[in-house]
Structures are given as C-alpha cells and as structure tokens.
Write a protein that holds these residues in place. Sequence first.
Motif, short mmCIF file in Angstrom:
data_model
loop_
_atom_site.label_atom_id
_atom_site.label_comp_id
_atom_site.label_asym_id
_atom_site.label_seq_id
_atom_site.Cartn_x
_atom_site.Cartn_y
_atom_site.Cartn_z
N SER A 192 0.83 -1.21 0.00
CA SER A 192 0.00 0.00 0.00
C SER A 192 0.86 1.26 0.00
CB SER A 192 -0.92 0.01 1.23
OG SER A 192 -0.16 -0.01 2.43
N ASN A 193 0.26 2.36 -0.43
CA ASN A 193 0.89 3.67 -0.33
C ASN A 193 0.37 4.39 0.90
OD1 ASN A 193 0.73 3.65 -3.80
ND2 ASN A 193 2.67 4.00 -2.76
N LEU A 194 1.22 5.24 1.47
CA LEU A 194 0.93 5.93 2.72
C LEU A 194 0.55 7.39 2.48
CD1 LEU A 194 1.13 6.18 5.91
CD2 LEU A 194 3.52 6.85 5.52
N TRP A 195 -0.43 7.87 3.27
CA TRP A 195 -0.87 9.27 3.25
C TRP A 195 -1.10 9.74 4.68
CZ3 TRP A 195 -2.07 11.38 -1.71
CH2 TRP A 195 -2.12 10.45 -2.74
N PHE A 196 -0.86 11.04 4.90
CA PHE A 196 -1.26 11.60 6.20
C PHE A 196 -1.64 13.06 6.04
CE2 PHE A 196 3.34 12.03 5.94
CZ PHE A 196 3.63 13.29 6.48
N VAL A 197 -2.39 13.56 6.99
CA VAL A 197 -2.93 14.92 6.95
C VAL A 197 -2.47 15.67 8.19
CG1 VAL A 197 -5.04 16.32 6.95
CG2 VAL A 197 -4.98 14.15 5.68
N ARG A 198 -1.97 16.90 7.96
CA ARG A 198 -1.62 17.80 9.07
C ARG A 198 -2.09 19.20 8.73
NH1 ARG A 198 4.40 17.09 11.37
NH2 ARG A 198 3.48 18.55 12.86
N ASP A 199 -2.83 19.78 9.66
CA ASP A 199 -3.32 21.16 9.49
C ASP A 199 -4.04 21.35 8.16
OD1 ASP A 199 -2.18 21.87 11.98
OD2 ASP A 199 -0.24 22.22 11.01
N GLY A 200 -4.83 20.36 7.77
CA GLY A 200 -5.63 20.48 6.56
C GLY A 200 -4.88 20.25 5.27
N GLU A 201 -3.59 19.86 5.34
CA GLU A 201 -2.79 19.62 4.15
C GLU A 201 -2.45 18.14 4.04
OE1 GLU A 201 0.53 22.28 4.11
OE2 GLU A 201 -0.73 24.06 3.89
N ILE A 223 -7.51 13.68 -7.56
CA ILE A 223 -8.75 14.08 -6.89
C ILE A 223 -8.48 15.17 -5.87
CG2 ILE A 223 -10.48 13.30 -5.21
CD1 ILE A 223 -10.47 10.59 -6.64
N ALA A 224 -7.42 15.00 -5.08
CA ALA A 224 -7.10 15.97 -4.03
C ALA A 224 -6.80 17.34 -4.62
CB ALA A 224 -5.92 15.46 -3.21
N ARG A 225 -6.03 17.36 -5.69
CA ARG A 225 -5.69 18.65 -6.32
C ARG A 225 -6.91 19.29 -6.95
NH1 ARG A 225 -0.20 15.79 -8.35
NH2 ARG A 225 1.17 16.51 -6.64
N ASN A 226 -7.76 18.47 -7.57
CA ASN A 226 -8.99 19.00 -8.15
C ASN A 226 -9.94 19.54 -7.09
OD1 ASN A 226 -8.13 18.43 -10.74
ND2 ASN A 226 -9.25 16.50 -10.89
N GLY A 228 -8.96 21.11 -4.54
CA GLY A 228 -8.36 22.30 -3.96
C GLY A 228 -7.54 22.06 -2.71
N LEU A 229 -7.19 20.82 -2.44
CA LEU A 229 -6.36 20.53 -1.27
C LEU A 229 -4.90 20.86 -1.56
CD1 LEU A 229 -7.81 17.09 -0.10
CD2 LEU A 229 -8.04 19.29 1.07
N SER A 230 -4.19 21.26 -0.53
CA SER A 230 -2.75 21.46 -0.64
C SER A 230 -2.08 20.10 -0.47
CB SER A 230 -2.27 22.43 0.45
OG SER A 230 -0.88 22.62 0.37
N VAL A 231 -1.36 19.67 -1.51
CA VAL A 231 -0.78 18.32 -1.56
C VAL A 231 0.74 18.41 -1.62
CG1 VAL A 231 -0.76 16.12 -2.77
CG2 VAL A 231 -2.83 17.51 -2.79
N HIS A 232 1.40 17.59 -0.80
CA HIS A 232 2.86 17.59 -0.75
C HIS A 232 3.38 16.17 -0.97
CE1 HIS A 232 2.70 21.63 1.08
NE2 HIS A 232 1.66 21.14 1.75
N GLU A 233 4.36 16.02 -1.85
CA GLU A 233 5.08 14.77 -2.04
C GLU A 233 6.52 15.02 -1.62
OE1 GLU A 233 4.03 12.50 -5.78
OE2 GLU A 233 3.34 14.52 -6.34
N GLY A 234 7.00 14.27 -0.64
CA GLY A 234 8.35 14.53 -0.15
C GLY A 234 8.88 13.38 0.67
N GLN A 235 9.95 13.66 1.42
CA GLN A 235 10.54 12.68 2.32
C GLN A 235 10.15 13.03 3.75
OE1 GLN A 235 14.75 12.98 1.23
NE2 GLN A 235 14.57 11.09 0.05
N TYR A 236 9.65 12.03 4.47
CA TYR A 236 9.12 12.28 5.81
C TYR A 236 9.65 11.25 6.79
CZ TYR A 236 6.02 14.84 2.73
OH TYR A 236 5.53 15.67 1.76
N GLU A 237 9.72 11.67 8.05
CA GLU A 237 10.17 10.80 9.12
C GLU A 237 8.95 10.20 9.83
OE1 GLU A 237 13.35 10.34 9.43
OE2 GLU A 237 14.05 12.00 8.16
N LEU A 238 9.19 9.14 10.60
CA LEU A 238 8.10 8.48 11.31
C LEU A 238 7.34 9.44 12.23
CD1 LEU A 238 6.61 5.83 11.83
CD2 LEU A 238 8.31 5.32 13.62
N PRO A 239 8.02 10.35 12.97
CA PRO A 239 7.26 11.27 13.83
C PRO A 239 6.28 12.15 13.05
CG PRO A 239 9.56 11.24 14.49
CD PRO A 239 9.48 10.45 13.23
N ASP A 240 6.58 12.45 11.78
CA ASP A 240 5.65 13.24 10.96
C ASP A 240 4.31 12.54 10.83
OD1 ASP A 240 7.53 15.28 10.39
OD2 ASP A 240 8.38 14.08 8.77
#
Length: 294
Positions: A192-201, A223-226, A228-240
């Motif tokens: 599976s792919n992972l997603w998470f939400v912080r402060d509405g993003e 779908i998220a971009r359409n 109007g959500l703010s979407v980020h693809e990056g490198q994240y740590e477990l605490p994030d």
Amino acid sequence: MSDDRYYHVDSDLVPAGEATVSVDDRGFRYGDAAFETLRAYGGSIFAWDDHLERLERTCEALSLEHGLSAADLRSRIDETLAANDLADAYVRLSITRGVQPGKLTPHPDVDPTVVIYAKPLPRGGLESEPVWDGPATVQTAETRRVPDEAIPAAAKTHNYLNGVLARAELEGGADEALMCDLEGHVSEGATSNLWFVRDGELFTPTTDGPVLPGITREIVLEIARNDGLSVHEGQYELPDVLEADEAFLTNRTWELRPIATLDGHEIGGGPITVRLSRSYDECVEESCYQSDRP
C-alpha cells in the motif's frame, strides 16, 4: 457462480484446481515476471489504461518483450470475468518470461506465460461496501524497502520477498507493515501507499524514493488537487506520521483505508479522508457504473 472458479492460463480457461504452470517457468523459479492487480466494477476494469502503461513499464524494466497486445490481454481478462460470472471483482494479471530452464541469464526470445484470475468483491462506487473489516492497524517494520538502485521501485514484479519479510514481522493481528528506506524515511506499506494529513494539508512519500507509483495513489493525487487541497510529495520521518491529524493507506483493493493506529499510537481518519473517499467513489461510479447521479 460455481464453487470452483476458472483461471485463464495461456489462452485457456481451466478450473482453478487444475490451473498449473511449469516448475521451469521463470516466474516460479526467479520471480521473473510482471503483474498488475486490477479491480472490476460493474464489469468494467477501472483505470485500465493506467494499469496497462505501468505493466509495460515493468516489462521494459525487466527487458521482457512479451509480444502481447493490449486488446489480447483485455480480452483474456473479460473472458475470465465472464467465465466466473463476475461483475465486481479483484483481478490479477501476470506475465512471466515463460519456460527457460538451465540458466539465470534470460533468453531474448520469449514465449510468455500469462495467468489471470479473479475473485468476487463487493460493489464499489457510491453504493460501495469496504472490503476491509475496519481501519488498519499498522506497525513499522525493521525490514527496509529495497533501494531503487537495486530493484526498480516502479517495477511491479513477482519478487515480493521484501514485502513478505516485512509482513512476517507483524504481531497481534496487525493489518499492514510500514517500511522505511535505508535513510530512515517512511516509504510505503508492504502492499500500500501511505498518506497523512496535518493542518488540513495532505502529504505522501515521493516516488523519487523506493515507492511504487500506485494507480490508486495517482488517482487520489488528482482528486485531491482538483478538490483544492494542498498536496505535498516529499521525504518524511516516522514522527511526521505519528503527529498527523489523519492517516490512511491506498491500494487497488482497499481503495482508501484509514489508519487506526501506527505502532499503537492512535491516528484515525477524519474529514479529509472521508472527503477523498467520497470523491473516489464518485469517480468509480461515473467511470464504471455510468450513474446518472451528479
């Protein structure tokens, strides 16, 4: 539907109990094969063109020139669904390099082995029922994701030992193993792919790392971009992820599945997860069930 499903093996429909491949098949011997997990909704294969493109990218990465047309592959899938009297189903399509006994080096002339099987799933779309019993319990695994420089992360091959080892670590009936890359960045689940939400993003690990570019992942990004959500693809740590307001997993079968807990830490879904799930269902409804709903 009969008790014994039918598999499609090398152009023939055979009862599942009689479906076999050679012990000399390279898919069996070495994992030298490409596959796609698809979902049929109302008899239609959702995002077929996207799956076909990824299948071809995998075959190109493996230097596997199978010579099969898109129309041929789709015909075999449709025949499998019809033989099993299925409209809503899980479908798996595998193409191996075929029988080439005697050496590890692949022979350039390929007589591929093609196997397709399907099993029933609930209706999808706006009247859908989740295939999962509840939000996922997730645990981080010590097993690291194989670096892209070793095995291309974008290639969906039969060699799933990395995910098997991660899942073997699970305890207490957990649903999914979350893997990190060699640098410790969160990467993806075993399937599976992972997603998470912080402060509405919305955040998801980048496919620039060892992350399979899931078809469901790409659809959710769109779908998220359409929406109007703010979407980020990056490198994240477990605490994030542990500090997230919401988190969920995606794959073709689960669609969007909220994460109840990660390593015992409660996260759960939320309004953005619900919103994206609804939009995904609407996409399926429009694409496959030809609904008249707005």
